[in-house]
Design an enzyme around this catalytic site. Structure first.
Site, PDB file in Angstrom:
ATOM      1  N   CYS A  91       2.765  -5.022  -1.543  1.00 18.84           N
ATOM      2  CA  CYS A  91       2.118  -6.264  -0.063  1.00 18.84           C
ATOM      3  C   CYS A  91       2.553  -5.854   1.602  1.00 18.84           C
ATOM      4  O   CYS A  91       3.135  -6.768   1.726  1.00 18.84           O
ATOM      5  CB  CYS A  91       2.270  -7.290  -0.475  1.00 18.84           C
ATOM      6  SG  CYS A  91       3.716  -7.890  -1.191  1.00 18.84           S
ATOM      7  N   GLY A  92       2.279  -4.382   1.847  1.00 21.25           N
ATOM      8  CA  GLY A  92       3.313  -4.738   3.141  1.00 21.25           C
ATOM      9  C   GLY A  92       4.895  -4.554   3.065  1.00 21.25           C
ATOM     10  O   GLY A  92       5.622  -4.878   2.296  1.00 21.25           O
TER      11      GLY A  92
END
Lengths: 296, 130
Positions: A91-92
């Site tokens: 998720c980045g």
């Protein structure tokens, strides 16, 4: 120079990756909507709580007798950092950003000679800090396998914190979570839980809503204030968890969107070189045939 | 009837109920009290018990497990950690509430509170049977 077959294989594998990232993005988008709704639905409760608390705290005449939850223990030695992160990656920069904020604060506090304890909610943040601050992680709380975040989760964490505070394990408690601003921006935020930071400005609003009337309290003011402060911690944690859940999904969505776009770009450039090579091969074969015919 | 006031029941997850009520009976920690329009501003903590809401149309009973009630000039707001509408409750939920209420009984420090929680337990038991 990779052969035609190699190129074909690579194109196929990138295509498969793109399918996965695309699916993850869509799942995150659906989950994000739900998480956002949950975060919004929880707001009225927190707002009311703030109003009542602000009203009450204003009325407390002598700060000395007030609850330590509000004024602190008078010391500033041991800090408990409650770090909220996700259970899953991909998720980045979501987990890294929160962990970075916690690390910076922890190192700063350590430099000032304070003692630091970390309560890690969610696995990813703890993994991130394991190497340099692993010894400071005193407790963990797992959110693994949870479909949605309920108030019980927040209560459990709050109970842990409260009993630790009652036992004098720390003086100041700060919660770290990612404030959900939009799908592309989630801000890592630190929020002090103990001693409680009460919102400013709601005083006047609350008073206006009440027509300036004075409340009666059942039971006594300080008793109810103490109870409210306890509950407020659970409420704040709940809010943090929900904001975090929404942020996680938002971060994952944009990360996966990026990944999908990158995969598409890669497929394009691979297809281009595949076609170019195929053409070169055809030309080469033609030349061979023609020069063979000429030689006769 | 002296008119209506706004009654809101808020749990951490969502707003459970928001109606114009004529009369609400609240299980306060220092005894039950009835709120009608124009009640003096009060902040009170709650004990496990049943809130009886009377609106112009019907009556409803809601079970709450601890929380806070805030009465001001226009509205009664109840912040409840756990609440369910009695008619819609399923038996398992009631059982878990019963356990929690018994737990609360042990924590009580006054006879009045104990009496009150006992009554909540009785009400829950009656629900289990029905």
């Amino acid at each position: 120079m990779p052969s035609l077959k190699d190129l074909r294989n690579r194109i196929n594998s990138v295509k498969a990756t793109r399918k996965i990232t695309k699916a993850m993005q869509m799942v995150a988008a659906a989950k994000l909507r739900r998480a956002q709704e949950a975060a919004e639905a929880s707001r009225p409760y927190a707002e009311r709580m703030d109003e009542v608390l602000a009203n009450l705290a204003k009325g407390v005449a002598n700060p000395e007798g007030a609850s330590p939850l509000l004024v602190g223990t008078g010391k500033d030695e041991t800090h408990l950092l409650v770090m909220m992160t996700a259970e899953r990656g991909l998720c980045g920069g979501f987990n890294t950003n929160i962990a970075k904020l916690v690390r910076n604060d922890a190192l700063r506090l350590l430099k000032e000679g304070k003692t630091v304890k970390i309560l890690a909610v969610g696995r990813k943040g703890a993994d991130n800090l394991k190497r340099d601050l692993g010894s400071k992680i005193t407790d963990r709380h797992s959110l693994q396998g949870l479909k949605s975040i309920g108030f019980e989760q927040a209560s459990t964490i709050a109970d842990k914190i409260m009993s630790g505070f009652a036992a004098g394990e720390f003086d100041v408690c700060t919660m770290y979570f990612a404030q959900f601003e939009s799908v592309i921006s989630q801000k890592p935020t630190a929020l002090q839980l103990i001693p409680a930071k009460l919102p400013e400005g709601t005083d006047a609003d609350a008073e206006a809503a009440n027509g300036g009337a004075v409340y009666e309290y059942e039971p006594e003011e300080d008793v109810i204030l103490d109870q409210l402060l306890r509950r407020n911690i659970a409420t704040q944690i709940f809010r943090g968890l929900l904001e975090n859940a929404a942020s996680e999904q938002g971060a994952r969505m944009s990360a996966m969107d990026n990944a999908t776009r990158n995969a598409s770009d890669m497929i394009d450039s691979l297809t281009l070189s595949y076609n170019r090579q195929r053409q070169a091969q055809i030309t080469k074969e033609l030349i061979e045939i023609i020069s063979g015919a000429e030689a006769l | 009837m002296a008119g209506t006031f706004k009654f809101e029941l808020v749990s951490p997850e969502r707003i459970l109920m928001s109606v114009d009520a004529e009369q609400v009976i609240v299980p306060g920690s220092e005894g039950e009290f009835t709120v009608m329009a124009g009640h003096a501003p009060v902040v009170s903590s709650l004990l496990p018990g049943v809130i009886h809401v009377t609106t112009a149309k019907d009556k409803q009973a809601i079970f709450v497990r601890s929380g806070f009630a805030e009465v001001n000039a226009e509205a009664l707001t109840i912040l409840a950690e756990r609440a369910f509408i009695v008619e819609e409750a399923d038996p398992r939920q009631i059982d878990s509430e019963l356990d929690a209420a018994k737990q609360a009984l042990d924590d009580c420090d006054s006879d009045e509170a104990r009496l009150h929680v006992n009554r909540a337990i009785e009400e829950l038991k009656a629900l289990v049977k029905s």
